[in-house]
Design an enzyme around this catalytic site. Structure first.
Site, PDB file in Angstrom:
ATOM      1  CE1 TYR A  70      -3.198  -2.862   0.328  1.00 11.25           C
ATOM      2  CE2 TYR A  70      -3.348  -2.493   2.687  1.00 11.25           C
ATOM      3  CZ  TYR A  70      -3.720  -3.190   1.576  1.00 11.25           C
ATOM      4  OH  TYR A  70      -4.622  -4.227   1.691  1.00 11.25           O
ATOM      5  N   GLY A 222     -18.963  -3.477  -1.158  1.00  6.61           N
ATOM      6  CA  GLY A 222     -18.559  -3.644  -2.549  1.00  6.61           C
ATOM      7  C   GLY A 222     -19.441  -4.629  -3.296  1.00  6.61           C
TER       8      GLY A 222
END
Length: 300
Positions: A70, A222
């Site tokens: 990340y 999602g």
């Protein structure tokens, strides 16, 4: 000092002394500019990111999910800046098995040497001598794939034997892959796509609960269809809650081994997410959400 609360109850990983509150924090959104879906580069407001992490821990979060890809490296460096030296009860879970291309693309990194390098990157950027939990990221972006993984998992098992990794988990895997992995090393957690709309792991979750293996769902909102989103919005309004709070509360009520890692770069949203720990979704409301989610899936 603020009194810490048990967020959503507590869970102890099988055959370990690690106990965490069931609502944790996912650090992915700390990297990149506001609204940047690439999770690339530093945030616009590093002091703000540090403040979110400190607020999370002060509020009772003792489970943080992260990865050195990340940013890359950004979230782990911010976690170290914000929280090191770490509280004794804090469990940091990281992931290996991926890397970032120069253009920000997400690439596999599953050779033995790439796994070793990734573990050392995480150790350095987090400022740790050993990683408490490392998830091996397999599969595609949202679903498991039938692929060999003995090489990367065996490398992680070697690092565990060396004391650089304490426990191992898997991400985006099937029940069959877990069974195969358990012939190589102990697995204490699974991180897969699952939410009110995406129910592919129903039986898997129950099997994991029987083994006291943690299940950590990602993307709690999602993949919802417009019908599902409308139903969730209506339910949230009836409970005087946000859709995310309802989605998180539903997950907490789904199974005792469910650990949540909602992420945000906002202290306000963090507080909203943590408040889901006290939200009770009535049985009749859950049944209605189940019917609507099932109908929408059959229509696709």
């Amino acid at each position: 000092m603020r009194e810490k609360t048990n967020l959503g109850g507590r869970f102890t990983f099988a055959d370990t002394s690690m106990t965490v509150n069931r609502i944790g924090y996912g650090a992915m959104q700390l990297a990149g500019r506001d609204g940047d879906k690439m999770v690339w580069g530093p945030p616009r407001d590093i002091p703000g990111a540090v403040a979110v992490l400190r607020e999370a821990v002060a509020s009772g979060v003792n489970h943080i999910d992260t990865s050195d890809f990340y940013g890359p490296h950004v979230t782990n460096q911010i976690i170290k800046q914000a929280l090191h030296p770490y509280p004794d009860d804090l469990v940091i879970v990281t992931k290996v098995g991926g890397r970032r291309g120069a253009d920000g693309s997400w690439l596999h990194a599953r050779s033995r040497q790439e796994i070793i390098d990734a573990v050392h990157d995480n150790l350095r950027n987090l400022g740790l001598d050993a990683l408490q939990v490392v998830n091996l990221r397999l599969g595609g972006f949202t679903a498991p794939e039938d692929e060999p993984f003995e090489e990367p998992l065996s490398a992680l098992a070697e690092l565990k034997h060396q004391g650089l990794v304490q426990h191992i988990g898997l991400s985006t895997v099937s029940a069959r892959q877990l069974a195969e992995a358990q012939t190589i090393t102990e697995i204490i957690c699974i991180q897969n796509l699952y939410n009110l709309a995406q129910r592919g792991d129903e039986r898997f979750i129950d099997d994991l609960a029987a083994q006291r293996i943690a299940y950590v769902p990602y993307f709690p909102l999602g993949g919802f269809s417009p019908l599902q989103s409308a139903a969730l919005d209506a339910t949230a309004a009836s409970l005087r809650a946000t859709p995310m709070q309802v989605a998180l509360a539903w997950l907490l009520q789904r199974a005792p081994n469910m650990l949540l890692i909602p992420g945000t770069s906002s202290i306000g949203h963090l507080r909203e997410n943590l408040a889901a720990a006290t939200l009770e979704v009535p049985a009749e409301t859950i049944a209605e959400l189940d019917r609507i989610a099932g109908a929408a899936r059959r229509a696709t």
